[in-house]
Write a protein that holds these residues in place. Structure first.
Motif, PDB file in Angstrom:
ATOM      1  N   GLY A  85      40.093  39.965  49.618  1.00  0.00           N
ATOM      2  CA  GLY A  85      39.804  39.749  48.194  1.00  0.00           C
ATOM      3  C   GLY A  85      39.049  38.466  47.921  1.00  0.00           C
ATOM      4  O   GLY A  85      38.997  37.998  46.775  1.00  0.00           O
ATOM      5  N   SER A 140      36.012  38.083  47.669  1.00  0.00           N
ATOM      6  CA  SER A 140      34.871  38.332  46.771  1.00  0.00           C
ATOM      7  C   SER A 140      35.300  38.539  45.326  1.00  0.00           C
ATOM      8  O   SER A 140      34.460  38.725  44.451  1.00  0.00           O
ATOM      9  N   ARG A 161      34.156  44.808  51.883  1.00  0.00           N
ATOM     10  CA  ARG A 161      34.011  46.255  52.119  1.00  0.00           C
ATOM     11  C   ARG A 161      32.606  46.751  51.813  1.00  0.00           C
ATOM     12  O   ARG A 161      32.331  47.940  51.936  1.00  0.00           O
ATOM     13  N   SER A 162      31.712  45.869  51.356  1.00  0.00           N
ATOM     14  CA  SER A 162      30.344  46.295  51.029  1.00  0.00           C
ATOM     15  C   SER A 162      29.385  45.136  51.291  1.00  0.00           C
ATOM     16  O   SER A 162      29.813  43.978  51.420  1.00  0.00           O
ATOM     17  N   PHE A 192      43.235  43.968  46.049  1.00  0.00           N
ATOM     18  CA  PHE A 192      44.058  45.009  45.439  1.00  0.00           C
ATOM     19  C   PHE A 192      43.103  46.042  44.872  1.00  0.00           C
ATOM     20  O   PHE A 192      42.071  45.689  44.303  1.00  0.00           O
TER      21      PHE A 192
HETATM   22  N1  LIG Z   1      43.189  38.151  37.726  1.00  0.00           N
HETATM   23  C1  LIG Z   1      44.387  38.321  37.181  1.00  0.00           C
HETATM   24  O1  LIG Z   1      44.582  38.033  35.982  1.00  0.00           O
HETATM   25  C2  LIG Z   1      45.543  38.844  37.998  1.00  0.00           C
HETATM   26  C3  LIG Z   1      46.784  39.042  37.371  1.00  0.00           C
HETATM   27  C4  LIG Z   1      47.875  39.482  38.109  1.00  0.00           C
HETATM   28  C5  LIG Z   1      47.712  39.773  39.437  1.00  0.00           C
HETATM   29  N2  LIG Z   1      46.492  39.607  40.024  1.00  0.00           N
HETATM   30  C6  LIG Z   1      46.380  39.930  41.430  1.00  0.00           C
HETATM   31  O2  LIG Z   1      45.677  38.906  42.131  1.00  0.00           O
HETATM   32  C7  LIG Z   1      44.914  39.491  43.185  1.00  0.00           C
HETATM   33  C8  LIG Z   1      43.462  39.063  43.031  1.00  0.00           C
HETATM   34  O3  LIG Z   1      43.025  39.494  41.751  1.00  0.00           O
HETATM   35  P1  LIG Z   1      41.519  39.330  41.258  1.00  0.00           P
HETATM   36  O4  LIG Z   1      41.575  39.114  39.792  1.00  0.00           O
HETATM   37  O5  LIG Z   1      40.780  38.393  42.121  1.00  0.00           O
HETATM   38  O6  LIG Z   1      40.992  40.822  41.508  1.00  0.00           O
HETATM   39  P2  LIG Z   1      39.488  41.349  41.496  1.00  0.00           P
HETATM   40  O7  LIG Z   1      38.567  40.372  40.862  1.00  0.00           O
HETATM   41  O8  LIG Z   1      39.540  42.747  40.977  1.00  0.00           O
HETATM   42  O9  LIG Z   1      39.146  41.392  43.052  1.00  0.00           O
HETATM   43  C9  LIG Z   1      39.766  42.325  43.889  1.00  0.00           C
HETATM   44  C10 LIG Z   1      39.345  42.009  45.299  1.00  0.00           C
HETATM   45  O10 LIG Z   1      39.902  43.013  46.151  1.00  0.00           O
HETATM   46  C11 LIG Z   1      38.861  43.595  46.908  1.00  0.00           C
HETATM   47  N3  LIG Z   1      39.186  44.985  47.195  1.00  0.00           N
HETATM   48  C12 LIG Z   1      39.588  45.933  46.328  1.00  0.00           C
HETATM   49  N4  LIG Z   1      39.784  47.089  46.962  1.00  0.00           N
HETATM   50  C13 LIG Z   1      39.491  46.857  48.263  1.00  0.00           C
HETATM   51  C14 LIG Z   1      39.494  47.668  49.417  1.00  0.00           C
HETATM   52  N5  LIG Z   1      39.824  48.960  49.364  1.00  0.00           N
HETATM   53  N6  LIG Z   1      39.134  47.108  50.586  1.00  0.00           N
HETATM   54  C15 LIG Z   1      38.792  45.784  50.656  1.00  0.00           C
HETATM   55  N7  LIG Z   1      38.750  44.961  49.603  1.00  0.00           N
HETATM   56  C16 LIG Z   1      39.112  45.513  48.413  1.00  0.00           C
HETATM   57  C17 LIG Z   1      37.646  43.483  46.020  1.00  0.00           C
HETATM   58  O11 LIG Z   1      36.477  43.658  46.780  1.00  0.00           O
HETATM   59  P3  LIG Z   1      35.056  44.055  46.083  1.00  0.00           P
HETATM   60  O12 LIG Z   1      34.379  42.751  45.783  1.00  0.00           O
HETATM   61  O13 LIG Z   1      34.385  44.863  47.113  1.00  0.00           O
HETATM   62  O14 LIG Z   1      35.380  44.836  44.828  1.00  0.00           O
HETATM   63  C18 LIG Z   1      37.826  42.077  45.488  1.00  0.00           C
HETATM   64  O15 LIG Z   1      37.459  41.125  46.450  1.00  0.00           O
HETATM   65  C19 LIG Z   1      45.167  40.997  43.087  1.00  0.00           C
HETATM   66  O16 LIG Z   1      46.270  41.333  43.892  1.00  0.00           O
HETATM   67  C20 LIG Z   1      45.542  41.166  41.642  1.00  0.00           C
HETATM   68  O17 LIG Z   1      46.249  42.354  41.362  1.00  0.00           O
HETATM   69  C21 LIG Z   1      45.412  39.157  39.343  1.00  0.00           C
END
Ligand SMILES: NC(=O)c1ccc[n+]([C@@H]2O[C@H](COP(=O)([O-])OP(=O)(O)OC[C@H]3O[C@@H](n4cnc5c(N)ncnc54)[C@H](OP(=O)(O)O)[C@@H]3O)[C@@H](O)[C@H]2O)c1
Length: 301
Positions: free
Chosen positions: A7, A9, A32-33, A73
């Motif tokens: 994650g 990215s 993944r891309s 995620f």
């Molecule tokens: N931001 C918030 O407010 C928040 C709140 C609660 C919990 N969280 C948790 O914190 C974590 C990080 O959140 P975030 O906001 O940074 O999420 P995000 O911006 O949606 O980024 C998700 C990351 O996961 C990668 N990913 C998703 N599916 C994948 C797969 N099948 N294989 C490999 N990589 C994959 C994405 O890669 P791509 O770049 O290729 O899409 C991206 O790097 C997550 O667990 C999220 O649920 C975040």
């Protein structure tokens, strides 16, 4: 430390990768891309190409590293309504990483959401001592914490629904989209239910501290503000979009809130006292409402 980051990215990765690099660590980000690989490189990380379901690759990358931070995620699954599939993929990934790290004593910092507890029926102020045996994302948290018994310095950081910074506001950003589409900025009931919050740069510091020194089996809260009411969030959105602010009837909730419907009514007050005492973590950046209250955050696609 050479740190394998899934994650890297994503939104939290935007703050975490520089935080780790500045502290002298090397980041190897899962991508993944081509687009994700380019983002990881632009943030200063090395890249390992693969996806969350490439379990052999996750294991190999974890073994090759001095520590692992798991942020990835499948939000695309979550947003299409498939919360269960997204959590199942997360559980498989942490099992693969955990098995690879067994007996190594290496740190493994994983991620959960504070709202997973409210979603599973937890009521009242959530502390780091509160646990559940089952629920969305809960099994993965318990799996990671259990690795402490198998020679892994494991910890889980529970993130608030509104991690904010760099124009991103977590679930509040989705509320801007749903309000704009509906022409109404909505909340449920009297809007007094609350979501906790934190700036992503403070969140990034906590991940680094956990990587470097969390005790095995720690549950940590990346929470700077214990709770902001949904009424306050809806009011700010309504003001910026110049649309009415009102309570949405229960029967209209799913149509109005779409994929945030499962979360918008959750009351999720959360403390981070244990985290601050354990790691000396002190959030330093401005709060959610001050950061959100800028015209540029309300430009809807
Ligand atoms: N931001 C918030 O407010 C928040 C709140 C609660 C919990 N969280 C948790 O914190 C974590 C990080 O959140 P975030 O906001 O940074 O999420 P995000 O911006 O949606 O980024 C998700 C990351 O996961 C990668 N990913 C998703 N599916 C994948 C797969 N099948 N294989 C490999 N990589 C994959 C994405 O890669 P791509 O770049 O290729 O899409 C991206 O790097 C997550 O667990 C999220 O649920 C975040």
């Amino acid at each position: 430390m050479r740190v394998f980051v899934t994650g890297a990215s994503g939104n939290v990765g935007a703050a975490l990768v520089p935080e780790l690099l500045t502290a002298g660590h090397t980041v190897v980000g899962l991508a993944r891309s081509d687009a994700a690989a380019e983002i990881v490189r632009s943030r200063g990380g090395l890249v390992v190409r693969g996806a969350l379901d490439d379990l052999d690759l996750l294991s190999a990358a974890a073994r090759a590293a001095d520590g692992v931070i798991h942020l990835a995620f499948e939000h695309d699954e979550q947003h299409s309504g498939n919360l269960v599939a997204a959590a199942a993929s997360d559980l498989q990934a942490v099992q693969a990483i955990g098995a690879a790290l067994g007996g190594s004593g290496k740190p493994f910092v994983s991620t959960n959401a504070t709202c997973a507890f409210a979603l599973a029926g937890f009521e009242g102020l959530l502390t780091e001592h509160d646990t559940l045996t089952a629920g969305w994302r809960i099994e993965a948290e318990n799996e990671v914490i259990g690795l402490a018994e198998h020679g892994v310095r494991s910890s889980v950081i529970r993130l608030p629904p509104t991690v904010h910074g760099e124009g991103e506001f977590g679930l509040a950003s989705v509320l801007v989209q749903t309000a704009s589409a509906a022409g109404v900025s909505g909340y449920l009931g009297n809007g007094s239910n609350v979501w906790p919050s934190a700036d992503m740069r403070d969140v990034a510091v906590l991940y680094r501290l956990a990587l470097e020194s969390a005790v095995a089996g720690s549950r940590l809260h990346a929470v700077a503000e214990p709770g902001i009411s949904l009424l306050e969030i809806a009011a700010l959105i309504g003001r910026h979009l110049a649309i009415p602010v009102r309570s949405i009837a229960a029967e209209d909730s799913e149509r109005h809130f779409r994929h945030v419907n499962a979360f918008v009514g959750l009351d999720n007050p959360t403390s981070s006292l244990v985290t601050s005492e354990a790691l000396g973590w002190k959030p330093a950046y401005p709060g959610f409402l001050a950061d959100f209250d800028h015209e540029s955050n309300f430009e809807v696609e």
